[in-house]
Design an enzyme around this catalytic site. Structure first.
Site, PDB file in Angstrom:
ATOM      1  N   ASP A   1       5.264  -2.903  11.200  1.00 35.50           N
ATOM      2  CA  ASP A   1       3.809  -2.618  11.268  1.00 35.50           C
ATOM      3  C   ASP A   1       3.275  -2.580  12.703  1.00 35.50           C
ATOM      4  O   ASP A   1       2.352  -1.830  13.015  1.00 35.50           O
ATOM      5  CB  ASP A   1       3.002  -3.598  10.403  1.00 35.50           C
ATOM      6  CG  ASP A   1       3.321  -5.060  10.667  1.00 35.50           C
ATOM      7  OD1 ASP A   1       4.221  -5.349  11.475  1.00 35.50           O
ATOM      8  OD2 ASP A   1       2.670  -5.934  10.059  1.00 35.50           O
TER       9      ASP A   1
ATOM     10  N   ARG B   1       0.820  -1.208   0.000  1.00 35.59           N
ATOM     11  CA  ARG B   1       0.000   0.000   0.000  1.00 35.59           C
ATOM     12  C   ARG B   1       0.852   1.255   0.000  1.00 35.59           C
ATOM     13  O   ARG B   1       1.875   1.318   0.682  1.00 35.59           O
ATOM     14  CB  ARG B   1      -0.844  -0.021   1.260  1.00 35.59           C
ATOM     15  CG  ARG B   1      -2.005   0.904   1.244  1.00 35.59           C
ATOM     16  CD  ARG B   1      -3.018   0.506   2.261  1.00 35.59           C
ATOM     17  NE  ARG B   1      -2.427   0.315   3.570  1.00 35.59           N
ATOM     18  CZ  ARG B   1      -3.130   0.396   4.689  1.00 35.59           C
ATOM     19  NH1 ARG B   1      -4.411   0.644   4.620  1.00 35.59           N
ATOM     20  NH2 ARG B   1      -2.564   0.209   5.848  1.00 35.59           N
TER      21      ARG B   1
ATOM     22  N   SER C   1       7.339  -4.941   7.230  1.00 35.78           N
ATOM     23  CA  SER C   1       6.948  -5.860   8.311  1.00 35.78           C
ATOM     24  C   SER C   1       7.676  -7.194   8.234  1.00 35.78           C
ATOM     25  O   SER C   1       7.064  -8.254   8.017  1.00 35.78           O
ATOM     26  CB  SER C   1       5.454  -6.055   8.260  1.00 35.78           C
ATOM     27  OG  SER C   1       4.841  -4.825   8.105  1.00 35.78           O
TER      28      SER C   1
HETATM   29  C1  BGC Z   1       7.108 -10.434  10.657  1.00 31.00           C
HETATM   30  C2  BGC Z   1       6.919  -9.248  11.563  1.00 31.00           C
HETATM   31  C3  BGC Z   1       5.589  -8.598  11.278  1.00 31.00           C
HETATM   32  C4  BGC Z   1       4.501  -9.631  11.369  1.00 31.00           C
HETATM   33  C5  BGC Z   1       3.146  -9.041  11.077  1.00 31.00           C
HETATM   34  C6  BGC Z   1       5.936 -11.370  10.739  1.00 31.00           C
HETATM   35  O1  BGC Z   1       6.065 -12.379   9.809  1.00 31.00           O
HETATM   36  O2  BGC Z   1       8.270 -11.116  10.980  1.00 31.00           O
HETATM   37  O3  BGC Z   1       7.940  -8.317  11.397  1.00 31.00           O
HETATM   38  O4  BGC Z   1       5.391  -7.576  12.199  1.00 31.00           O
HETATM   39  O5  BGC Z   1       4.730 -10.665  10.467  1.00 31.00           O
HETATM   40  O6  BGC Z   1       3.081  -8.497   9.824  1.00 31.00           O
END
Ligand code: BGC
Length: 691
Positions: free
Chosen positions: A421, A300, A367
């Site tokens: 995130d 996004r 993320s």
């Molecule tokens: C990632 C995290 C992320 C989470 C939610 C996980 O797979 O390692 O960094 O915050 O997913 O998106």
């Protein structure tokens, strides 16, 4: 003033009269005995009876006096019951249509069977008899019970509390108690007749209702027995006790403490990354920012305008990432991101009227697990959630994005911060809730961050404003279980899923609860049940043409989604039609009721386990924050859309967390929160330069 006369009322109830009068006559008489609705509802006439005797006398007299009004009440309740039970309405319409057909046919010629003419009433009776099984199936029994119960309740209540008509005549409640009047004796005699008719009808209806209910229950129970006997032991390993949850909590707590001490990934499950976010928005932030959000089910691009006092305006666009890019060269992925960014800026004319040297500040919501040495330096440790681009792990992702942006000469953008995130979610929520200290994602992946005291983070080194006492820690709890601390609850299905994934033995906890994997867990259990001939027994052999569709579902990884799990477990239709249509849509044609029932049970169990585990880990973080009340900002598809998951999560948390807490859904949290981080960063930089 209503006067009770023999002629008017007693005659209507007498059996010989009933036999003589025709329908038209009956209708006219009933209409005449209809009391005014004003009188019926006149609240000044409602008085509590003095004793049981008075109540009984009122009941008898009012049932007689208001008989037509009560009859109308019964009809209204019946109409309500039928309208709110569409299947029943359908059968009744079919019954009406059948009777109408019979009438039409008989107009031309009376129906004959083996030479005998069949009278019209018998033909109607046959139509009704044919509909009885259908009525039983659609639950007419329970409907009759409902109508009977509701009618008796409403009528009795009205009759007992409404003063009898003779009280009107004399205006005294004492009169009602006088047992001398002939009126009462006569009423009793004829009302007894009426009650007899009513009693016989009610008994007959009750018998029909009871039998229908009994048959229905028998069918339901026999279905449940199958479940108890065979499926239960397949699902048993997925059922978690509070004791097991507390053990998960203790293990997570230990892993968190270890992760804060050192970066020893050989022994620690959790990375516990310092994020270099050591502030909370204070409402003074302002300006416009771009945010690129990569990591969930969507990619996004957003334009966020912060107008002070936490007023944010957001414009965004979701771009699809071609699957090939998720698994291809990293540079291509970043070029694609820059291209989308350019399109977004152009489509929204964001660059018009900006000075020639203007550069947008961009926050990169990324993320995935990253080691940060400052807000804008972040090295990717590993990919998760099905991403696997080459040339990115071990590199600074901020730099990779900046380089891709700079390759497009027209793009004037500076990447100023990298934000997980969870951190974005926490920032967005803490700008609204003063006690928000935890950010959680329950979506495609799962993770949490929280404010930790710097004294508890011995490993923290790097650049940040040392004046504060806390910093947000990105726990990366999805990796819990890497060194076996969850083995006591992992099932053979969890291991199977892990082994066939892109990243075996990574993100062990995430693979047990997050949306990317829930559907797959259910699919693997279904395969197990098919192999032991509990599901779809003999179906594939019977319909070889369909075996192909079944096989696609059974062999295609990821062909059952978390959304299917959510929809199926919420299926409360009597015939499980929602489940049946979802199964049909993924190639399981014509599933039986038992198939649907078992699969719904599987979905419920897998989702409940996920909710309980999520509750346990959130509980640990909330307890660690150690404040009298804590708000947790939560985002992600599971929490947002999966109603039962959310309910089970909240219910379990209330058992595991002693302190006051609440979970709040963060709207567009990760984008808004990341923009807030960029805003605080800009403010800090400006203050530094001016001093
Ligand atoms: C990632 C995290 C992320 C989470 C939610 C996980 O797979 O390692 O960094 O915050 O997913 O998106």
């Amino acid at each position: 003033m209503a006067e009770v006369s023999n002629e008017n009322h007693f005659g209507n109830w007498s059996i010989p009269n009933l036999q003589k009068i025709n329908v038209q006559e009956l209708y006219t008489r009933q209409r005449q005995s209809l009391r005014s609705w004003f009188e019926f509802f006149n609240t000044s006439k409602f008085k509590t009876p003095l004793n049981i005797g008075t109540a009984t006398r009122r009941l008898l007299a009012n049932v007689e006096y208001f008989q037509t009004n009560y009859f109308i009440v019964i009809i209204i309740l019946s109409i309500y019951c039928v309208i709110t039970t569409p299947s029943l309405l359908f059968v009744l319409l079919a019954m009406g249509a059948g009777s109408y057909l019979v009438t039409i046919k008989n107009r031309e010629k009376q129906l004959a069977f083996m030479g005998h003419q069949i009278p019209l009433p018998q033909q109607y009776a046959a139509v009704m008899a044919l509909c009885i099984p259908l009525l039983i199936i659609v639950g007419a029994g329970s409907a009759i019970f409902w109508i009977l119960g509701a009618s008796v309740f409403v009528i009795a209540l009205h009759a007992v509390f409404h003063q009898t008509p003779n009280q009107d005549a004399f205006g005294l409640q004492m009169q009602e108690m006088a047992s001398s009047s002939d009126y009462i004796i006569e009423v009793r005699i004829d009302v007894l007749k009426a009650l007899k008719i009513f009693g016989i009808t009610a008994t007959a209806l009750t018998a029909v209702g009871l039998s229908a209910y009994y048959i229905h229950q028998r069918r339901q129970n026999s279905r449940r027995v199958i479940l108890q006997d065979e499926v239960k032991h397949v699902l048993e390993p997925f059922e978690l006790s509070d004791e097991q949850l507390r053990r998960v909590m203790a293990n997570l707590n230990t892993q968190m403490t270890n992760g804060l001490k050192s970066n020893d990934s050989e022994n620690n499950d959790l990375a516990m990354f310092p994020t270099f976010v050591n502030f909370r928005p204070n409402g003074q932030e302002s300006g416009e920012y771009l945010v690129v959000d990569l990591g969930g089910s969507n990619f996004r691009v957003s334009h966020v305008t912060i107008e002070g006092r936490n007023r944010l305006r957001l414009k965004n666009k979701i771009f699809l990432i071609p699957h090939s890019l998720l698994l291809g060269e990293g540079e291509k992925l970043f070029d694609y991101i820059a291209e989308c960014l350019q399109r977004f800026i152009d489509d929204n004319s964001l660059a018009t009227h900006k000075p020639a040297d203007y550069k947008f500040d961009l926050a990169f919501t990324f993320s995935f697990p990253c080691t940060q040495t400052s807000l804008s330096q972040a090295t990717l440790v590993s990919w998760t959630k099905g991403f696997s681009c080459t040339g990115v792990v071990g590199n600074d992702v901020v730099l990779l994005l900046q380089n891709a942006i700079d390759r497009r000469q027209t793009l004037k953008v500076q990447v100023v911060a990298l934000v997980n995130d969870t951190v974005g979610t926490l920032m967005a929520c803490s700008s609204i809730y003063r006690d928000c200290r935890v950010g959680v994602i329950l979506g495609t992946g799962t993770n949490a961050c929280y404010f930790e005291n710097l004294d508890n983070i011995p490993k923290c080194t790097g650049e940040w404003n040392q004046s504060t006492k806390q910093m947000v820690i990105n726990t990366e709890w999805g990796a819990l279980g890497k060194h076996g601390c969850l083995d006591f609850i992992r099932t053979k299905i969890d291991r199977e899923l892990d082994e066939s994934s892109l990243t075996p033995n990574e993100q062990v906890f995430e693979k047990m609860i997050s949306a990317l994997y829930l559907g797959e867990i259910v699919r693997l259990i279904i395969i197990d049940l098919v192999q032991s001939s509990i599901l779809f027994p003999g179906r594939m052999q019977k319909a070889p043409s369909r075996a192909c569709d079944y096989n696609i579902f059974l062999s295609l990884r990821g062909s059952f989604y978390a959304k299917h799990v959510a929809d199926i477990e919420c299926d409360t239709t009597e015939d499980l039609s929602v489940t049946a249509s979802i199964l049909t849509s993924i190639g399981i044609h014509d599933p039986t009721y038992d198939d649907c029932y078992i699969i719904r049970e599987v979905c419920k169990t897998v989702s409940l386990r996920a909710a309980k585990l999520a509750a346990a880990v959130i509980a640990v973080v909330v307890n660690r924050v150690n404040m009298p009340s804590v708000t947790v900002g939560v985002d992600g598809t599971l929490f947002r859309h999966h109603v039962r998951f959310r309910k089970n999560l909240i219910r379990t948390m209330s058992r595991l967390v002693p302190r006051t807490h609440r979970l709040v859904l963060s709207e567009d949290g990760s984008s808004k929160g990341s923009a807030l981080v960029a805003a605080v960063n800009r403010h800090t930089q400006e203050t530094l330069t001016s001093t």
